[in-house]
Scaffold this active site. Structure first.
Site: not given
Ligand code: DAT
Ligand code: MG
Length: 148
Positions: A9, A49, A57, A85, A91, A102, A112, A115, A126
């Site tokens: 990100k 998203y 948010f 993950r 998250t 993270r 964070n 993704h 995706e």
């Protein structure tokens, strides 16, 4: 063998953490099969998203993910979706365990760093959003017999 979409990100790029994040996923044994840098536009962000549309948010999330370039990638490996993950952490970085990406580098849920697709079904959707079939490299690594 599973494939998952990973986005490094804007905060991770700005902080010079792209290499560290890629390194952790590679060292886990996952194989990079696609990678590119791009700046997401609003349309792509809203599609990526879409599941969060309407949440409080959502607008901040779209503003953040489009604010600066990202690296989009596909990592492949056994149980890749779950393994990525776990390697990412939860998250909210404030609640992520040390040892996760993270948990080691983040403080705030809005920053964070990474993704990773949350299911095989979403991974495939995706991946199609970010990559054409020609951009994905299907290749053999000799070391995979020591990993898989
Ligand atoms: P993840 O990125 O762990 O899959 P998610 O899909 O639930 O998390 O949410 C997507 C992103 O939206 C997340 O990485 C950060 C942001 N986000 C989620 N919940 C949030 C909240 N309660 N407040 C602010 N941002 C949030
Ligand atoms: Mg998610």
């Amino acid at each position: 063998m599973e494939r998952s979409l990973v986005l490094i990100k804007p905060d991770a790029i700005q902080r010079g953490l792209a290499g560290e994040i890629i390194c952790r996923l590679e060292k886990r044994g996952l194989k990079i099969v696609a990678m590119k840098m791009l700046q997401m536009d609003k349309g792509l962000a809203q599609r990526h998203y879409a599941i969060h549309e309407g949440k409080a948010f959502f607008n901040d999330l779209v503003d953040f993910i489009t604010s600066s370039p990202i690296i989009a990638s596909i990592f492949q490996g056994k149980d890749a979706v779950n393994v990525i993950r776990q390697t990412m952490g939860t998250t909210d970085p404030a609640k992520s365990l040390p040892g996760t990406i993270r948990g080691d580098f983040g403080l705030d849920i809005g920053h964070n760093l990474i993704h990773g697709s949350d299911s095989l079904e979403n991974a495939s959707k995706e991946i199609t959003l970010f990559f054409s079939a020609e951009e994905i490299c299907d290749y053999h690594r000799d070391i995979d017999k020591w990993i898989d």
